[in-house]
Write a protein that holds these residues in place. Structure first.
Motif, PDB file in Angstrom:
ATOM      1  N   PRO A 186      14.773   1.675 -11.107  1.00 23.05           N
ATOM      2  CA  PRO A 186      13.513   2.402 -11.324  1.00 23.05           C
ATOM      3  C   PRO A 186      13.591   3.428 -12.453  1.00 23.05           C
ATOM      4  CG  PRO A 186      14.025   2.280  -8.986  1.00 23.05           C
ATOM      5  CD  PRO A 186      15.255   1.830  -9.731  1.00 23.05           C
ATOM      6  N   GLN A 190      -0.933  -1.623 -10.702  1.00 22.12           N
ATOM      7  CA  GLN A 190      -0.983  -0.179 -10.517  1.00 22.12           C
ATOM      8  C   GLN A 190      -2.312   0.263  -9.922  1.00 22.12           C
ATOM      9  OE1 GLN A 190       0.015   0.734 -14.607  1.00 22.12           O
ATOM     10  NE2 GLN A 190       2.110   1.362 -14.062  1.00 22.12           N
ATOM     11  N   HIS A 221      -2.557  -0.497  -6.237  1.00 20.52           N
ATOM     12  CA  HIS A 221      -1.614   0.238  -5.381  1.00 20.52           C
ATOM     13  C   HIS A 221      -1.680   1.743  -5.627  1.00 20.52           C
ATOM     14  CE1 HIS A 221      -0.076  -3.895  -5.181  1.00 20.52           C
ATOM     15  NE2 HIS A 221       0.491  -3.544  -4.052  1.00 20.52           N
ATOM     16  N   LEU A 268      -1.607   3.633  -8.219  1.00 20.10           N
ATOM     17  CA  LEU A 268      -0.662   4.199  -9.163  1.00 20.10           C
ATOM     18  C   LEU A 268      -1.356   4.418 -10.502  1.00 20.10           C
ATOM     19  CD1 LEU A 268       2.326   1.781  -8.402  1.00 20.10           C
ATOM     20  CD2 LEU A 268       2.182   4.186  -7.723  1.00 20.10           C
ATOM     21  N   GLY A 271       9.900   4.022 -12.439  1.00 23.13           N
ATOM     22  CA  GLY A 271       9.692   4.868 -11.268  1.00 23.13           C
ATOM     23  C   GLY A 271       8.973   4.196 -10.115  1.00 23.13           C
ATOM     24  N   ASP A 272       7.864   4.805  -9.669  1.00 25.37           N
ATOM     25  CA  ASP A 272       7.125   4.309  -8.509  1.00 25.37           C
ATOM     26  C   ASP A 272       6.566   2.905  -8.726  1.00 25.37           C
ATOM     27  OD1 ASP A 272       7.626   6.624  -7.136  1.00 25.37           O
ATOM     28  OD2 ASP A 272       5.699   7.565  -7.567  1.00 25.37           O
ATOM     29  N   THR A 273       6.241   2.577  -9.969  1.00 29.36           N
ATOM     30  CA  THR A 273       5.730   1.227 -10.241  1.00 29.36           C
ATOM     31  C   THR A 273       6.812   0.185 -10.001  1.00 29.36           C
ATOM     32  OG1 THR A 273       4.100   2.007 -11.865  1.00 29.36           O
ATOM     33  CG2 THR A 273       4.776  -0.307 -11.997  1.00 29.36           C
ATOM     34  N   THR A 274       8.022   0.451 -10.480  1.00 32.44           N
ATOM     35  CA  THR A 274       9.139  -0.478 -10.252  1.00 32.44           C
ATOM     36  C   THR A 274       9.407  -0.630  -8.762  1.00 32.44           C
ATOM     37  OG1 THR A 274      10.144   0.253 -12.327  1.00 32.44           O
ATOM     38  CG2 THR A 274      11.541  -0.982 -10.802  1.00 32.44           C
ATOM     39  N   ILE A 275       9.478   0.501  -8.078  1.00 33.18           N
ATOM     40  CA  ILE A 275       9.729   0.469  -6.626  1.00 33.18           C
ATOM     41  C   ILE A 275       8.613  -0.269  -5.908  1.00 33.18           C
ATOM     42  CG2 ILE A 275       9.924   1.905  -4.552  1.00 33.18           C
ATOM     43  CD1 ILE A 275      11.247   4.045  -6.341  1.00 33.18           C
ATOM     44  N   GLY A 276       7.366  -0.016  -6.318  1.00 38.72           N
ATOM     45  CA  GLY A 276       6.212  -0.658  -5.681  1.00 38.72           C
ATOM     46  C   GLY A 276       6.221  -2.167  -5.838  1.00 38.72           C
ATOM     47  N   GLN A 293       8.970  -3.549  -3.597  1.00 37.27           N
ATOM     48  CA  GLN A 293       8.584  -3.462  -2.194  1.00 37.27           C
ATOM     49  C   GLN A 293       7.529  -4.512  -1.848  1.00 37.27           C
ATOM     50  OE1 GLN A 293       9.912  -1.455   0.331  1.00 37.27           O
ATOM     51  NE2 GLN A 293       8.698  -2.896   1.539  1.00 37.27           N
TER      52      GLN A 293
END
Length: 495
Positions: A403, A449, A452, A454, A462-467, A470
Motif C-alpha cells: 500500500p 474509489q 467505495h 474513497l 494507501g487505502d485504495t490499494t488495501i480496498g 480486500q
C-alpha cells in the motif's frame, strides 16, 4: 508466519495414550539428554509446529571426560578458552557446540533453542502473544511461511503459505533456524517489522511493512449456512480448542444444524492432545487416529476415546496450509470415520521428534520417529489427498501489493499488472493487464474509489490499494469453489 510466531511454532504435546506428559530433565553441560517423543509439523519450522509424546526414560549421567568420542570437543573447548585472543563467553560456546551438532543433521525439524528462544516457543500456547501471527518452518536453508493466523497482521498484509522470508529489517535469514527467525520477527504491539519476501511465481521480491499486534489464540469460528448446514473453521489447535469446538457444535445444533462442514484450511497445527480429543468426537471408539513408528520399526496406535458419537453428516475441507495436527485429524476422519475430504493436498508433515529441556531453560528437539495415518500411510512431503480435488481460482494467487507504493497513469511494473488483474476480476473494464497503467485503468480506479467512498484520484496507493485487495478477498470468500463443493457433497448425504 507464533511455535505456530511459527511465525509461530506450536508446542504440541502428544502421548500415545492420549495424555499430555510434562517432563523435566536435570542435566549438567555436555551430559546426555532425556527425551520425550514429539510430533512436529511444520513449519514453519515446520515445521514449526511441534507435537510431543512419549514415555519416561531413565537419564544416564555420563561425564564427558569418560566418553572417548567427546575428547576432541572437550579439547577444542579448552583451547578456545585458554588461547583465543579475546575474552570468551563460556555459555555461548556451549550453545554454539550443541547448535552445531543439531544443525549438522540437516533436518529442519530438529532444533536447539536457547533459553530465550525456548521462552518464545512456549508462549505460543498461551492465550495470546505479540507479533505478526504466522506459522513458519525452516526448509532448504530458508524460512518459509506455512500459514498466517486468521485475522492476524500477517494475513492482512497478504502473507501466504510457501512465501520465503529472505530478510527481517534488512537482516538475512539464510541458514537460520525457525526459532532464531522468530526472535527477529516478533516484537511489541505497535512496532513495525519490514520483511523481504520471495514468492513462488512472482519475479520481483515483495516488501512488506507489518505492524505487530496482540495475536489472540482464538481458534474456532462457526456460522450457519443455508439449508441448516453448519460450518466450523478451526485455525489451530490451542489449549481450549476442543472445548471451544464442543461449545460451537452445541450452539449450531440448537439452531437446527442438519450437517457439518469442518474447515481445516490454513491450519498449521498445534497441541496434539487437542487434535486427539477432537478426532475422538467423530472417530468411533476404539478406531485408530494415528500410528507412531520408531526407528526400529516398532509401531504404537492412538485409539479414539469417543464418549458420545457425532450423529450428523459431515465433510472436511483442507488445503496446502493444513499441516501437522490438522493432517492427523484429517487422516483420522478420512480413514477411520469415512468422512469425505474436499480441497487440495495438505502440507505433508509426518515426522516425530524427541524433546528435552536443560536446567538453564534451553531445550532441544530431535527427529526420532514418524507418524502414520490409521491405514499406515506416511504422508511426509506427500500430504493427504482429498476425496474431491478442488482448486481455488487463479486470482487467489495474485501477489500482494504494498500500500505504500504509488501507482498512477504511465506507471509500469508487476504491481500495476497485479492491480489491473484484481480490478478485472472485480468486474471493471480495462483495455489490458500487461503492466502498464493506461487511461482505461485510471478510469477503473476512479470508478472503484467512488463506489467505495474513497477520494477519486485515479491513483492506487494507501487505502485504495488495501480496498482493492480486500474486495478481492471478499469475492474469493463468496466464490470459494472448495466450500461450494463441500456443501454439495454434504447435501448429497442429507438426501
Amino acid at each position: 508466519m507464533d511455535n505456530g510466531e511459527k511465525i509461530d511454532e506450536k508446542n504440541e504435546q502428544l502421548n500415545n495414550d492420549g495424555n499430555e506428559v510434562n517432563k523435566y530433565i536435570k542435566l549438567k553441560k555436555f551430559h546426555a539428554i532425556m527425551v520425550l517423543f514429539i510430533i512436529v509439523f511444520l513449519t514453519a519450522g515446520i515445521t514449526a509446529f511441534v507435537l510431543s509424546f512419549g514415555d519416561e526414560k531413565v537419564v544416564e549421567k555420563i561425564q564427558i571426560r569418560d566418553r572417548e568420542e567427546f575428547a576432541k570437543l572437550y579439547e577444542t573447548f579448552d583451547s578456545i578458552k585458554t588461547n583465543y585472543i579475546e575474552k570468551v563467553d563460556q555459555d555461548k560456546l556451549i550453545d554454539g557446540a550443541i547448535n552445531g551438532m543439531v544443525e549438522s543433521l540437516g533436518d529442519p525439524y530438529s532444533d536447539y533453542m536457547t533459553a530465550d528462544e525456548t521462552k518464545e516457543f512456549n508462549e505460543t500456547i498461551s492465550s495470546s502473544f505479540e507479533g505478526i501471527g504466522a506459522q513458519i518452518e525452516s526448509k532448504d536453508n530458508n524460512i518459509v511461511i506455512v500459514a498466517p493466523i486468521k485475522g492476524s497482521p500477517a494475513e492482512k498484509s497478504g502473507l501466504r503459505a510457501n512465501d520465503i522470508i529472505l530478510e527481517v529489517d534488512g537482516k538475512s535469514l539464510k541458514g537460520m533456524s525457525s526459532s532464531e527467525a522468530v526472535l527477529l520477527i516478533r516484537g511489541k504491539k505497535g512496532t513495525k517489522v519490514n520483511l523481504t519476501i520471495s514468492r513462488p511465481g512472482v519475479k520481483e521480491l515483495v516488501k512488506l511493512n507489518i505492524t505487530r499486534d496482540v495475536i489472540p489464540v482464538e481458534t474456532v469460528y462457526s456460522e450457519m449456512l443455508n439449508d441448516h448446514i453448519g460450518k466450523i473453521q478451526i485455525t489451530s489447535f490451542s489449549e481450549h480448542t476442543y472445548s471451544e469446538l464442543v461449545s460451537q457444535i452445541d450452539e449450531l445444533k440448537k439452531q437446527g444444524m442438519k450437517g457439518l462442514i469442518l474447515d481445516l484450511r490454513q491450519n498449521p497445527g498445534g497441541l496434539l492432545d487437542q487434535a486427539i480429543d477432537i478426532s475422538s468426537l467423530f472417530v468411533p471408539k476404539g478406531e485408530v487416529i494415528y500410528q507412531m513408528e520408531k526407528a526400529n520399526g516398532e509401531r504404537k496406535r492412538q485409539l479414539s476415546n469417543q464418549k458420545e458419537a457425532f450423529d450428523l453428516p459431515m465433510v472436511t475441507v483442507v488445503d496446502g496450509g493444513s499441516a501437522s495436527a490438522s493432517e492427523i485429524l484429517a487422516g483420522a476422519l478420512q480413514e477411520s470415520a469415512g468422512i469425505k475430504i474436499v480441497g487440495e493436498k495438505t502440507f505433508g508433515k509426518g515426522t516425530a521428534q524427541t524433546a528435552a529441556q536443560y536446567t538453564d531453560g534451553s531445550s532441544i528437539k530431535l527427529t526420532t520417529a514418524k507418524w502414520l495415518t490409521p491405514s499406515g500411510k506416511w504422508i511426509h512431503k506427500q500430504g493427504i489427498t482429498p476425496d474431491y480435488l478442488v482448486k481455488m481460482p487463479d486470482y487467489a494467487n495474485l501477489p500482494y501489493v504494498d500500500p505504500e507504493l504509488v501507482l498512477k497513469k504511465s506507471s509500469g511494473n508487476d504491481q500495476v499488472s497485479a492491480i489491473a488483474k484484481m480490478l478485472q476480476v472485480l468486474g471493471y473494464k480495462l483495455d489490458s493487464v500487461d503492466g502498464v497503467f493506461d487511461e482505461s485503468m485510471e478510469k477503473a480506479v476512479i470508478q472503484f474509489q467512488k463506489e467505495h467512498d474513497l477520494e477519486p484520484t485515479g491513483i492506487v496507493t494507501g487505502d485504495t490499494t488495501i480496498g482493492i485487495m480486500q474486495a478481492l478477498r471478499d469475492k474469493m470468500l463468496k466464490d470459494d469453489p472448495q466450500m461450494k463443493k463441500a456443501v454439495n457433497v454434504l447435501k448429497e448425504q442429507l438426501k
